[in-house]
Design a protein around this motif. Structure first.
Motif, PDB file in Angstrom:
ATOM      1  N   SER A  89     -28.204 -46.292  67.131  1.00  0.00           N
ATOM      2  CA  SER A  89     -27.203 -46.380  66.068  1.00  0.00           C
ATOM      3  C   SER A  89     -26.006 -45.476  66.362  1.00  0.00           C
ATOM      4  O   SER A  89     -24.850 -45.877  66.155  1.00  0.00           O
ATOM      5  CB  SER A  89     -27.812 -45.999  64.717  1.00  0.00           C
ATOM      6  OG  SER A  89     -28.804 -46.910  64.351  1.00  0.00           O
ATOM      7  N   ILE A  90     -26.263 -44.273  66.846  1.00  0.00           N
ATOM      8  CA  ILE A  90     -25.167 -43.345  67.180  1.00  0.00           C
ATOM      9  C   ILE A  90     -24.315 -43.916  68.306  1.00  0.00           C
ATOM     10  O   ILE A  90     -23.079 -43.926  68.226  1.00  0.00           O
ATOM     11  CB  ILE A  90     -25.729 -41.954  67.557  1.00  0.00           C
ATOM     12  CG1 ILE A  90     -26.337 -41.282  66.328  1.00  0.00           C
ATOM     13  CG2 ILE A  90     -24.645 -41.072  68.167  1.00  0.00           C
ATOM     14  CD1 ILE A  90     -27.151 -40.038  66.649  1.00  0.00           C
ATOM     15  N   VAL A  91     -24.970 -44.411  69.350  1.00  0.00           N
ATOM     16  CA  VAL A  91     -24.233 -45.002  70.477  1.00  0.00           C
ATOM     17  C   VAL A  91     -23.407 -46.188  70.002  1.00  0.00           C
ATOM     18  O   VAL A  91     -22.232 -46.335  70.372  1.00  0.00           O
ATOM     19  CB  VAL A  91     -25.199 -45.402  71.615  1.00  0.00           C
ATOM     20  CG1 VAL A  91     -24.499 -46.247  72.660  1.00  0.00           C
ATOM     21  CG2 VAL A  91     -25.803 -44.155  72.248  1.00  0.00           C
ATOM     22  N   GLU A 124     -19.349 -46.721  70.306  1.00  0.00           N
ATOM     23  CA  GLU A 124     -18.768 -47.898  70.962  1.00  0.00           C
ATOM     24  C   GLU A 124     -17.853 -48.658  70.003  1.00  0.00           C
ATOM     25  O   GLU A 124     -16.779 -49.107  70.393  1.00  0.00           O
ATOM     26  CB  GLU A 124     -19.868 -48.810  71.499  1.00  0.00           C
ATOM     27  CG  GLU A 124     -20.698 -48.199  72.615  1.00  0.00           C
ATOM     28  CD  GLU A 124     -19.890 -47.735  73.819  1.00  0.00           C
ATOM     29  OE1 GLU A 124     -18.769 -48.235  74.050  1.00  0.00           O
ATOM     30  OE2 GLU A 124     -20.388 -46.848  74.547  1.00  0.00           O
ATOM     31  N   ARG A 125     -18.265 -48.787  68.761  1.00  0.00           N
ATOM     32  CA  ARG A 125     -17.440 -49.464  67.755  1.00  0.00           C
ATOM     33  C   ARG A 125     -16.138 -48.698  67.521  1.00  0.00           C
ATOM     34  O   ARG A 125     -15.065 -49.269  67.387  1.00  0.00           O
ATOM     35  CB  ARG A 125     -18.219 -49.592  66.448  1.00  0.00           C
ATOM     36  CG  ARG A 125     -17.598 -50.532  65.455  1.00  0.00           C
ATOM     37  CD  ARG A 125     -18.541 -50.792  64.283  1.00  0.00           C
ATOM     38  NE  ARG A 125     -19.907 -50.477  64.658  1.00  0.00           N
ATOM     39  CZ  ARG A 125     -20.817 -49.936  63.867  1.00  0.00           C
ATOM     40  NH1 ARG A 125     -20.561 -49.698  62.623  1.00  0.00           N
ATOM     41  NH2 ARG A 125     -22.021 -49.652  64.284  1.00  0.00           N
ATOM     42  N   ALA A 126     -16.224 -47.362  67.468  1.00  0.00           N
ATOM     43  CA  ALA A 126     -15.041 -46.521  67.239  1.00  0.00           C
ATOM     44  C   ALA A 126     -14.052 -46.604  68.393  1.00  0.00           C
ATOM     45  O   ALA A 126     -12.874 -46.265  68.226  1.00  0.00           O
ATOM     46  CB  ALA A 126     -15.459 -45.075  67.007  1.00  0.00           C
ATOM     47  N   ASN A 127     -14.496 -47.058  69.526  1.00  0.00           N
ATOM     48  CA  ASN A 127     -13.627 -47.154  70.700  1.00  0.00           C
ATOM     49  C   ASN A 127     -12.861 -48.472  70.766  1.00  0.00           C
ATOM     50  O   ASN A 127     -12.022 -48.663  71.649  1.00  0.00           O
ATOM     51  CB  ASN A 127     -14.477 -46.956  71.969  1.00  0.00           C
ATOM     52  CG  ASN A 127     -13.635 -46.630  73.168  1.00  0.00           C
ATOM     53  OD1 ASN A 127     -12.691 -45.872  73.084  1.00  0.00           O
ATOM     54  ND2 ASN A 127     -13.990 -47.219  74.313  1.00  0.00           N
ATOM     55  N   ALA A 182     -14.172 -43.212  59.660  1.00  0.00           N
ATOM     56  CA  ALA A 182     -15.276 -43.721  58.837  1.00  0.00           C
ATOM     57  C   ALA A 182     -16.461 -44.135  59.713  1.00  0.00           C
ATOM     58  O   ALA A 182     -17.622 -43.885  59.374  1.00  0.00           O
ATOM     59  CB  ALA A 182     -14.810 -44.894  57.990  1.00  0.00           C
ATOM     60  N   THR A 183     -16.163 -44.754  60.857  1.00  0.00           N
ATOM     61  CA  THR A 183     -17.217 -45.197  61.772  1.00  0.00           C
ATOM     62  C   THR A 183     -17.968 -44.013  62.363  1.00  0.00           C
ATOM     63  O   THR A 183     -19.168 -44.098  62.618  1.00  0.00           O
ATOM     64  CB  THR A 183     -16.613 -46.064  62.901  1.00  0.00           C
ATOM     65  OG1 THR A 183     -15.995 -47.201  62.307  1.00  0.00           O
ATOM     66  CG2 THR A 183     -17.661 -46.517  63.889  1.00  0.00           C
ATOM     67  N   LEU A 184     -17.256 -42.895  62.550  1.00  0.00           N
ATOM     68  CA  LEU A 184     -17.871 -41.716  63.157  1.00  0.00           C
ATOM     69  C   LEU A 184     -18.247 -40.653  62.123  1.00  0.00           C
ATOM     70  O   LEU A 184     -18.363 -39.477  62.449  1.00  0.00           O
ATOM     71  CB  LEU A 184     -16.940 -41.125  64.216  1.00  0.00           C
ATOM     72  CG  LEU A 184     -16.717 -42.035  65.427  1.00  0.00           C
ATOM     73  CD1 LEU A 184     -15.726 -41.412  66.395  1.00  0.00           C
ATOM     74  CD2 LEU A 184     -18.034 -42.349  66.123  1.00  0.00           C
ATOM     75  N   THR A 185     -18.436 -41.066  60.890  1.00  0.00           N
ATOM     76  CA  THR A 185     -18.906 -40.158  59.844  1.00  0.00           C
ATOM     77  C   THR A 185     -20.398 -40.367  59.652  1.00  0.00           C
ATOM     78  O   THR A 185     -20.839 -41.485  59.410  1.00  0.00           O
ATOM     79  CB  THR A 185     -18.153 -40.408  58.516  1.00  0.00           C
ATOM     80  OG1 THR A 185     -16.761 -40.159  58.725  1.00  0.00           O
ATOM     81  CG2 THR A 185     -18.669 -39.499  57.414  1.00  0.00           C
TER      82      THR A 185
END
Length: 198
Positions: free
Chosen positions: A150-152, A156-159, A170-173
């Motif tokens: 989930s963290i990975v 990847e989504r935040a990139n 929000a994605t990296l919170t």
């Protein structure tokens, strides 16, 4: 040495493979006793390192020890204990048996002279609404794997190029529910991971 009247070895059944079971199995001479371990998990898990394994600091194989390595003379049954009958000195068990793509549940009983119950506890949500439905718990290796994936996925989504700064934040919170030893350790490991990867 205790030898029952029948002349056979005393039967000791151990339920679970947590801290108590591991300590017991390391100390018992299984050549003098008929020792059987019953657990759905065939390894001891060093739980204090689960938080590190969830972010990749520690690999899973480094925090587990197979039951058969702990005591090679003990018999291990991969099963779940479903009932204990102290009148007949038996433990009722269920085991999932798979052949190819077909699986069945087999039920059986195991007799004992002495019983050691070391099955551990369930994760407590303290009645907080939504925790059970929306959180990843951190009690088993599978939990740590799920959290790591989930963290990975979040990174990847935040990139992705079309995200705004607000969407990226929000994605990296991440929210850690619980401030016990596991929650604190995981929050610390996650912060170190984010700072080193960020």
């Amino acid at each position: 040495d205790y030898v029952p009247v029948s002349g056979k070895k005393e039967r000791i059944v151990v339920l679970g493979v947590g801290w108590g079971a591991a300590a017991f199995l390391k100390g018992i001479d299984a050549s003098k006793f008929d020792v059987t371990v019953i657990s759905p998990r065939n390894f001891f898990l060093f739980t204090p390192m689960l938080a590190g394994s969830a972010v990749g600091t520690v690999e899973y194989r480094s925090i587990t020890e197979p039951v058969r390595t702990i005591n090679s003379k003990a018999n291990y049954l991969e099963a779940t204990a479903t009932a204990i009958d102290p009148k007949t000195n038996t433990v009722s068990c269920e085991s999932v048996v798979c052949e190819g793509t077909s699986c069945t549940i087999e039920e059986f009983t195991v007799p004992y002279d002495k019983l050691l119950v070391t099955v551990g506890a369930q994760t407590n949500t303290f009645g907080i609404p939504g925790v059970r439905e929306h959180c990843c718990f951190l009690k088993q290796v599978e939990d740590a794997q799920r959290i790591r994936n989930s963290i990975v996925n979040c990174f990847e989504r935040a990139n992705l190029p079309d995200l705004s700064d607000e969407e990226r934040r929000a994605t990296l919170t991440f929210a850690v529910i619980g401030a016990g030893p596991t929650g604190i350790e995981f929050a610390s490991e996650l912060r170190d991971f984010i700072e080193s990867e960020g």
